[in-house]
Scaffold this motif. Sequence first.
Motif, PDB file in Angstrom:
ATOM      1  N   ALA A   1       2.178  10.495  13.145  1.00 39.03           N
ATOM      2  CA  ALA A   1       1.140  11.205  12.396  1.00 39.03           C
ATOM      3  C   ALA A   1       1.571  11.317  10.939  1.00 39.03           C
ATOM      4  O   ALA A   1       2.689  11.749  10.649  1.00 39.03           O
TER       5      ALA A   1
ATOM      6  N   ASP B   1      -0.081  12.005   6.704  1.00 33.10           N
ATOM      7  CA  ASP B   1      -1.200  12.440   5.877  1.00 33.10           C
ATOM      8  C   ASP B   1      -1.715  11.221   5.115  1.00 33.10           C
ATOM      9  O   ASP B   1      -0.991  10.665   4.285  1.00 33.10           O
ATOM     10  N   PRO B   2      -2.949  10.786   5.389  1.00 33.59           N
ATOM     11  CA  PRO B   2      -3.435   9.576   4.726  1.00 33.59           C
ATOM     12  C   PRO B   2      -3.783   9.777   3.260  1.00 33.59           C
ATOM     13  O   PRO B   2      -3.869   8.816   2.509  1.00 33.59           O
TER      14      PRO B   2
ATOM     15  N   THR C   1      -9.054   8.458   0.920  1.00 28.67           N
ATOM     16  CA  THR C   1      -9.416   7.219   1.607  1.00 28.67           C
ATOM     17  C   THR C   1     -10.676   6.623   1.001  1.00 28.67           C
ATOM     18  O   THR C   1     -11.410   7.307   0.284  1.00 28.67           O
TER      19      THR C   1
ATOM     20  N   PRO D   1      -6.685   4.393   3.703  1.00 31.54           N
ATOM     21  CA  PRO D   1      -5.950   5.222   2.748  1.00 31.54           C
ATOM     22  C   PRO D   1      -5.699   4.435   1.459  1.00 31.54           C
ATOM     23  O   PRO D   1      -5.252   3.292   1.497  1.00 31.54           O
TER      24      PRO D   1
ATOM     25  N   LEU E   1      -0.034   5.120   8.621  1.00 28.28           N
ATOM     26  CA  LEU E   1      -1.252   4.942   7.830  1.00 28.28           C
ATOM     27  C   LEU E   1      -2.220   3.978   8.513  1.00 28.28           C
ATOM     28  O   LEU E   1      -3.427   4.204   8.533  1.00 28.28           O
TER      29      LEU E   1
ATOM     30  N   THR F   1      -4.033   5.803  11.134  1.00 28.41           N
ATOM     31  CA  THR F   1      -5.207   6.557  10.666  1.00 28.41           C
ATOM     32  C   THR F   1      -6.407   5.624  10.488  1.00 28.41           C
ATOM     33  O   THR F   1      -7.542   6.013  10.738  1.00 28.41           O
TER      34      THR F   1
ATOM     35  N   ASN G   1      -7.749   4.982  14.003  1.00 27.57           N
ATOM     36  CA  ASN G   1      -8.489   6.139  14.526  1.00 27.57           C
ATOM     37  C   ASN G   1      -9.794   6.404  13.769  1.00 27.57           C
ATOM     38  O   ASN G   1     -10.619   7.175  14.247  1.00 27.57           O
ATOM     39  N   SER G   2      -9.954   5.789  12.599  1.00 29.80           N
ATOM     40  CA  SER G   2     -11.162   6.030  11.813  1.00 29.80           C
ATOM     41  C   SER G   2     -12.269   5.008  12.081  1.00 29.80           C
ATOM     42  O   SER G   2     -13.355   5.111  11.485  1.00 29.80           O
TER      43      SER G   2
END
Length: 185
Positions: free
Chosen positions: A75, A77-78, A81, A96, A175, A178, A181-182
Amino acid sequence: MSSRREVALPWIIISVIAVLSIVMALVFINIIRPDIFGSGQKEPQPKPSPTATQKDDIPAIPLPRPTTAAPAPPAVDPGPTATIPITQWGIRVDMPRSLAQPQYTISGNTVNFPTTMATGLPSACGNSPEGWGLSRSQTQDALHTHKVGDFYYAIESPVASCPANTELYNQIIGLYGTVLNSIKS
């Protein structure tokens, strides 16, 4: 009879000039680009000699696909974005800004998002900006576990780990996690 010669003489001169111009143009083109008319001989290409500086040019060996589920990316912090539509696949992702420019290339079932962050990794850890991104599959397997629409998605990287710089490698993989997951259809 002399009037007939006088009329024909300019046409003969123009015809000779036109033929000479065409021949000169063909010779000039053949000098500039000999491959157009197939001179039959191509200049031999110089063969690169191996040097110590070319050791990074060794082609990468593809990673074996694991049979167990891939670990979840760390995990991170991106930060800010940018939403990137991948129209060929009918999805969009949040990229990101610290990871990559909002651009991509698609090769088969892999979308590559070049990242300059990877240049900080040692060469054994895939320090090229290329080879990082996402892949998709119509079937779920050990890597492709994130389902969106009709496809399963996974993170693509040139190497499975980087013991020489674990912190940066985990940041990059996190990253891309993320991004994974997006995914939205």
